[in-house]
Design an enzyme around this catalytic site. Structure first.
Site, short mmCIF file in Angstrom:
data_model
loop_
_atom_site.label_atom_id
_atom_site.label_comp_id
_atom_site.label_asym_id
_atom_site.label_seq_id
_atom_site.Cartn_x
_atom_site.Cartn_y
_atom_site.Cartn_z
N ASP A 128 -2.05 14.64 -44.44
CA ASP A 128 -2.78 15.54 -43.56
C ASP A 128 -3.70 14.78 -42.60
O ASP A 128 -3.97 13.59 -42.79
CB ASP A 128 -3.65 16.49 -44.40
N TYR A 184 -1.77 9.35 -55.95
CA TYR A 184 -2.88 9.55 -55.01
C TYR A 184 -4.20 9.22 -55.70
O TYR A 184 -4.33 9.37 -56.91
CB TYR A 184 -2.94 11.00 -54.55
#
Length: 246
Positions: A53, A111
């Protein structure tokens, strides 16, 4: 024709995410494709392992592209690093099998999310962590991590609109480490839905702050309704660490 695999590191704060957006050159994909086209004289399209993003960072994004260029992979890496902005670095370039596909062949990802959990903000951490000053019950957050680990339908922890694709994912690891004032959340699994890591992070923070009860996790899994989860944590604390392949 060579199929070249790239491992890429980037600071996402200046960019609108990974995916090329029309004429905009404010994406990671767009910046790299521009340099590759300059390097090869060919119209190059790179395939990323997935989107990140706006504002999200990466230590180990993976992409591939095909080219007839005669350069070696190391020469390509060095050309890219000379011509890309300094906040995008190609860590490795290597020739892959002809059928290698950065997205379809990925079997998992890891992540990290960073939270600066002190009353006073940090000047140096501000672009790479979320300042969350409220006192947190880490033990309760650890309990929540245990509930979230495993195979579940994570649609209630995503920003996806209705989809025919499966929203079942396996979260192999979800852990919290405290390093001084910094909380480091690690997520590893077979795949992640849109904004899933950031929504889970926001939910864990609200549980740790006493704004949500542990039972909310069971309610979200039972209902698959996004509104019961916590706020979406901001993108600048999120890093794509690694993409896994067989």
């Amino acid at each position: 024709m060579k199929n070249i695999k790239l491992t890429i590191e980037y600071d996402g704060k200046r960019y609108l995410g990974w995916q090329r957006l029309g004429d905009s050159d404010k994406t990671i994909q767009g910046k790299i494709e521009g340099v590759l086209t300059q390097m090869t004289g060919e119209s190059i399209e790179i395939i990323g392992s997935g989107r990140t993003d706006t504002g999200t960072h990466a230590r180990g994004q993976v992409a591939n592209f095909k080219t007839n260029a005669k350069m070696t992979p190391d020469e390509m890496r060095d050309f890219l690093n000379r011509h890309l902005p300094r906040d995008i670095v190609v860590k490795k370039a290597e020739e892959a099998a002809a059928r290698f596909h950065a997205r379809y062949n990925a079997v998992g990802k890891q992540y990290s999310y960073y939270i600066w959990n002190e009353t006073v903000p940090s000047v140096f951490a501000r672009n790479y962590s979320y300042h969350y000053p409220q006192k947190l019950d880490i033990a309760k957050m650890d309990e929540a991590c245990q509930k979230l680990t495993g195979t579940h339908n994570f649609s209630g922890f995503s920003a996806l609109r209705k989809t025919k694709k499966s929203t079942v994912r396996t979260l192999d690891k979800l852990s919290i480490q405290k390093e001084g004032g910094m909380l480091h959340l690690t997520f590893a699994g077979d795949g992640f839905l849109h904004k899933m890591v950031r929504i889970i992070t926001g939910t864990l923070l609200e549980i740790g702050a006493g704004e949500l009860e542990l039972a909310v996790i069971d309610e979200i899994f039972a209902s698959n309704v996004r509104k019961y989860a916590g706020d979406t944590a901001p993108s600048h604390g999120l890093f794509l660490d690694e993409v896994f392949y067989h």
